[in-house]
Design a protein around this motif. Structure first.
Motif, short mmCIF file in Angstrom:
data_model
loop_
_atom_site.label_atom_id
_atom_site.label_comp_id
_atom_site.label_asym_id
_atom_site.label_seq_id
_atom_site.Cartn_x
_atom_site.Cartn_y
_atom_site.Cartn_z
N HIS A 35 10.55 -109.34 -33.53
CA HIS A 35 9.13 -109.02 -33.58
C HIS A 35 8.75 -108.40 -34.92
O HIS A 35 7.66 -108.62 -35.44
CB HIS A 35 8.76 -108.03 -32.48
CG HIS A 35 8.83 -108.58 -31.10
ND1 HIS A 35 8.78 -107.78 -29.97
CD2 HIS A 35 8.98 -109.86 -30.64
CE1 HIS A 35 8.87 -108.53 -28.89
NE2 HIS A 35 8.99 -109.79 -29.27
N PRO A 39 7.37 -111.61 -38.01
CA PRO A 39 6.09 -111.46 -37.30
C PRO A 39 5.19 -112.68 -37.41
O PRO A 39 4.23 -112.80 -36.65
CB PRO A 39 5.46 -110.25 -38.00
CG PRO A 39 6.03 -110.29 -39.39
CD PRO A 39 7.45 -110.76 -39.21
N ASN A 42 6.79 -114.80 -34.23
CA ASN A 42 6.71 -114.30 -32.86
C ASN A 42 6.22 -112.87 -32.87
O ASN A 42 6.15 -112.23 -33.92
CB ASN A 42 8.06 -114.41 -32.15
CG ASN A 42 9.03 -113.31 -32.48
OD1 ASN A 42 9.74 -112.80 -31.62
ND2 ASN A 42 9.11 -112.89 -33.74
N GLY A 43 5.88 -112.37 -31.69
CA GLY A 43 5.43 -111.00 -31.58
C GLY A 43 5.42 -110.55 -30.14
O GLY A 43 5.65 -111.34 -29.21
N TRP A 157 -1.71 -105.76 -42.15
CA TRP A 157 -0.82 -106.59 -42.96
C TRP A 157 -1.12 -106.61 -44.45
O TRP A 157 -0.30 -107.08 -45.23
CB TRP A 157 -0.81 -108.02 -42.42
CG TRP A 157 -0.24 -108.09 -41.05
CD1 TRP A 157 -0.90 -108.33 -39.88
CD2 TRP A 157 1.12 -107.87 -40.69
NE1 TRP A 157 -0.05 -108.28 -38.82
CE2 TRP A 157 1.22 -108.00 -39.28
CE3 TRP A 157 2.29 -107.57 -41.41
CZ2 TRP A 157 2.41 -107.84 -38.59
CZ3 TRP A 157 3.48 -107.42 -40.72
CH2 TRP A 157 3.53 -107.56 -39.34
N ASN A 172 5.66 -101.36 -40.04
CA ASN A 172 4.69 -101.52 -38.97
C ASN A 172 4.76 -100.28 -38.08
O ASN A 172 5.29 -100.34 -36.96
CB ASN A 172 4.95 -102.80 -38.17
CG ASN A 172 3.83 -103.11 -37.19
OD1 ASN A 172 3.00 -102.26 -36.87
ND2 ASN A 172 3.81 -104.33 -36.69
N TYR A 175 3.51 -100.53 -34.38
CA TYR A 175 4.41 -101.13 -33.39
C TYR A 175 5.56 -100.18 -33.06
O TYR A 175 5.98 -100.09 -31.90
CB TYR A 175 4.94 -102.48 -33.88
CG TYR A 175 5.70 -103.23 -32.80
CD1 TYR A 175 5.14 -103.42 -31.55
CD2 TYR A 175 6.97 -103.74 -33.03
CE1 TYR A 175 5.82 -104.09 -30.55
CE2 TYR A 175 7.66 -104.43 -32.04
CZ TYR A 175 7.08 -104.60 -30.80
OH TYR A 175 7.76 -105.26 -29.81
N TRP A 392 2.04 -114.59 -33.06
CA TRP A 392 2.20 -114.55 -34.51
C TRP A 392 1.11 -113.68 -35.12
O TRP A 392 0.01 -113.57 -34.59
CB TRP A 392 2.07 -115.95 -35.09
CG TRP A 392 2.77 -117.02 -34.36
CD1 TRP A 392 4.11 -117.08 -34.06
CD2 TRP A 392 2.21 -118.24 -33.83
NE1 TRP A 392 4.39 -118.25 -33.41
CE2 TRP A 392 3.25 -118.97 -33.24
CE3 TRP A 392 0.92 -118.77 -33.81
CZ2 TRP A 392 3.05 -120.20 -32.62
CZ3 TRP A 392 0.71 -120.00 -33.20
CH2 TRP A 392 1.77 -120.71 -32.62
N LEU A 393 1.39 -113.10 -36.25
CA LEU A 393 0.38 -112.27 -36.92
C LEU A 393 -0.87 -113.06 -37.27
O LEU A 393 -1.96 -112.49 -37.39
CB LEU A 393 0.97 -111.61 -38.17
CG LEU A 393 1.47 -112.49 -39.33
CD1 LEU A 393 0.35 -112.86 -40.29
CD2 LEU A 393 2.58 -111.81 -40.09
N ALA A 398 -5.16 -108.60 -34.79
CA ALA A 398 -4.26 -107.56 -34.30
C ALA A 398 -5.00 -106.62 -33.35
O ALA A 398 -6.17 -106.28 -33.57
CB ALA A 398 -3.69 -106.76 -35.47
N PHE A 404 0.41 -105.45 -33.01
CA PHE A 404 0.73 -106.86 -32.78
C PHE A 404 -0.52 -107.61 -32.33
O PHE A 404 -1.54 -107.01 -31.99
CB PHE A 404 1.86 -107.04 -31.76
CG PHE A 404 1.55 -106.52 -30.37
CD1 PHE A 404 0.83 -107.30 -29.46
CD2 PHE A 404 1.99 -105.26 -29.97
CE1 PHE A 404 0.55 -106.83 -28.18
CE2 PHE A 404 1.71 -104.78 -28.69
CZ PHE A 404 1.00 -105.57 -27.79
#
Length: 562
Positions: A35, A39, A42-43, A157, A172, A175, A392-393, A398, A404
């Motif tokens: 994650h 990023p 996937n997340g 980001w 991050n 997260y 995904w980012l 977000a 995420f």
């Protein structure tokens, strides 16, 4: 042995082994690290499909694919002026399923405390890691969107509005804080995990998602502005499940896949067709062998479109996987390439395809993400093959305070009520995530898989033909020239396809490529090392010898063991 699509995930799994954990402890720790370090692939707002084989127990499917929200109806999407579900934006969000699935696996089959397992991801999210070239490129591609329309993603980001450079240390902390808030509280190891699952589904995570989705209209991949429909009630209603795998046999090896709510059975159908050819007819150094594989894949993928969903009756699935049906499909393969979708049920209308040279990677569609994969086996024989993806980012804005984004798996459902994969509240999308286990004489001998959307099954078929027919080693098969067909509707928005399309690595050879063209394939070359990110682990049940292999493409895959 740990093999995955990122060296830090594989190293994390190996660290867990060094400290006494088992394969499932290692997999969960590595997955949460993915994650953080992949990023763009996937997340935590995404999903996963895994095949697990606890030592001494039958293999199972770990289903971390959330369903459509209760308000996700065809009528609602049509009222928004849509004829397809968007590929980016919260309106395309299914219920996030990955985190609950990983935590359930840790509770039921792991041995470690939750805080120790999540500690790796918290560390990398807090202290930072060098961002990969792919992740930096993905952020750069969506920077204009973030600046103009998705401010929460820009805040997360971009550094002063500027995307990170490859190798730059990125963090991050949001997260890290989310994960840290999941691990507090008294009680036993099981209590800790159950409490974390409850907090995820009904606590601050679900509340933050509900508030943001309900109050934040934003541009989607269609260029139009919408709000999502995912609610806290949808989050609370979902729990991951274990299911019985679907099985097929190829050259004496049993192959296990997830059910028809995934594309997994398409691999079994393809191999059933190919099992009727001689070894010489499946030689992938020849145009004939490549042609047979591509044509078999087209037939299986046509059936995927025509029949697959979580509602496909078991008897119908068994018919599709039967040797007799494979014979009926095999006779349709001629010396020339088919440009048709050949199935006897519902099929989508053809949509204009973009240029093939960008289509295999999603280039030109900056919100398109990809997927991660990991394969892990321990000294006791516990085995897992897992394909996490989504969230995904670049998939949706977000979520404030969580670090995420939500996934967009609903784009794999259709807004046509006649489709077997029509959008319906509570229905799981027909996911492309499709890990694999191989079994001989009742023993798991390999776990494998790859990212790649619709290409996941295709690249695995090439690998299996090379290992089970040509007797290549796993590493040789992974590194061999890859190819796939685009002659069926892709699962991702905008659902295009190219009749007769074939994408190949140059290393396949000029003579093979020219011969494929002569057979009628519409061939696109994409460089020498572009297709596939396969990895695998293996175990010889007679000697106990373990091995692993990973992909050199992209410079991220890593296999490690001791």
């Amino acid at each position: 042995m740990c093999a995955s699509t990122h060296w830090l995930a594989s190293s994390t799994g190996q660290s867990v082994f060094e400290r006494g954990g088992n394969a499932f402890d290692a997999a969960v720790a590595a997955a949460f690290v993915l994650h953080v370090v992949e990023p763009h692939m996937n997340g935590a707002g995404g999903d996963l499909v895994a095949l697990i084989a606890p030592a001494g127990s039958p293999p199972q499917v770990l289903a971390g694919q959330g369903p459509a929200p209760q308000a996700a109806t065809i009528e609602h999407f049509r009222s928004e002026g849509l004829d397809l579900i968007p590929g980016a934006g919260t309106l395309a969000a299914a219920v996030p399923g990955a985190v609950d699935a990983w935590l359930m696996l840790l509770r039921d089959h792991g041995t470690w405390e939750l805080a120790d397992v999540l500690g790796y991801a918290i560390h990398y999210a807090t202290t930072g890691h060098p961002i990969s070239t792919g992740a930096a490129r993905a952020i750069a591609a969506v920077t204009p969107l973030f600046r103009q329309s998705w401010p929460t993603s820009a805040e997360l980001w971009l550094d002063g509005g500027v995307p990170p450079q490859p190798g730059q240390i990125v963090r991050n902390p949001l997260y890290a804080d989310t994960l840290t808030r999941l691990v507090h509280g008294p009680g036993s190891r099981t209590d800790h995990i159950d409490r974390a699952r409850t907090i995820w589904r009904t606590g601050f995570v679900a509340d933050a998602i509900d508030t943001f989705v309900r109050t934040t209209p934003h541009p989607h991949s269609t260029g139009t502005v919408h709000r999502g429909v995912l609610t806290a009630d949808d989050m609370a209603r979902f729990t991951a499940t274990y299911e019985i795998p679907v099985a097929g046999t190829f050259r004496g090896t049993q192959i296990l896949k997830a059910g028809p709510w995934s594309q997994g059975p398409a691999l079994l159908q393809t191999l059933a067709i190919l099992d009727g050819y001689t070894d010489a007819e499946l030689d992938l150094t020849t145009d004939l062998g490549v042609h047979h594989v591509i044509e078999a894949l087209k037939l299986a993928m046509a059936d995927r479109e025509a029949y697959y969903s979580e509602d496909l009756p078991a008897a119908d699935l068994q018919r599709l996987l039967s040797a007799e049906y494979a014979r009926q499909r095999r006779v349709l393969i001629t010396p020339t390439a088919s440009h048709e979708l050949r199935a006897r049920a519902w099929l989508p209308a053809q949509r204009t395809s973009p240029d093939e040279a960008v289509r295999h990677t999603g280039a030109g569609e900056p919100t398109r993400g990809d997927t991660c994969h990991l394969d892990i086996i321990d000294r006791w024989g516990n085995t897992i093959s897992a394909t996490p993806s989504g969230g995904w980012l670049q998939s949706s804005p977000a979520i404030p305070g969580l670090g995420f984004a939500l996934g967009t798996r609903l784009q794999m459902l259709w807004l046509d009520p006649d489709s077997p994969s029509a959008l319906r509240p509570g229905r799981r999308p027909r996911t492309t995530l499709t890990p694999t286990l191989l079994v001989r004489d009742g023993h798991v001998v390999s776990a494998l898989g790859t990212p790649g959307g619709d290409q996941q099954e295709q690249w695995q078929v090439g690998y299996l033909v090379r290992t089970l027919v040509a007797a290549m080693t796993p590493q040789q098969a992974i590194e061999a020239p890859a190819f796939h067909t685009t002659s069926f509707p892709e699962s991702f928005w905008p659902r295009t396809w190219t009749p007769g399309g074939a994408v190949v690595e140059n290393r396949l050879g000029d003579h093979v490529v020219e011969a494929l063209t002569d057979r009628g394939h519409i061939v696109t070359r994409v460089g020498d090392w572009e297709l596939g990110r396969l990895s695998c682990v293996t175990r010889d049940p007679k000697t106990g010898l373990l091995s692993a292999a990973a992909n050199p493409r992209g410079g991220q895959g890593y296999a490690v063991g001791r």
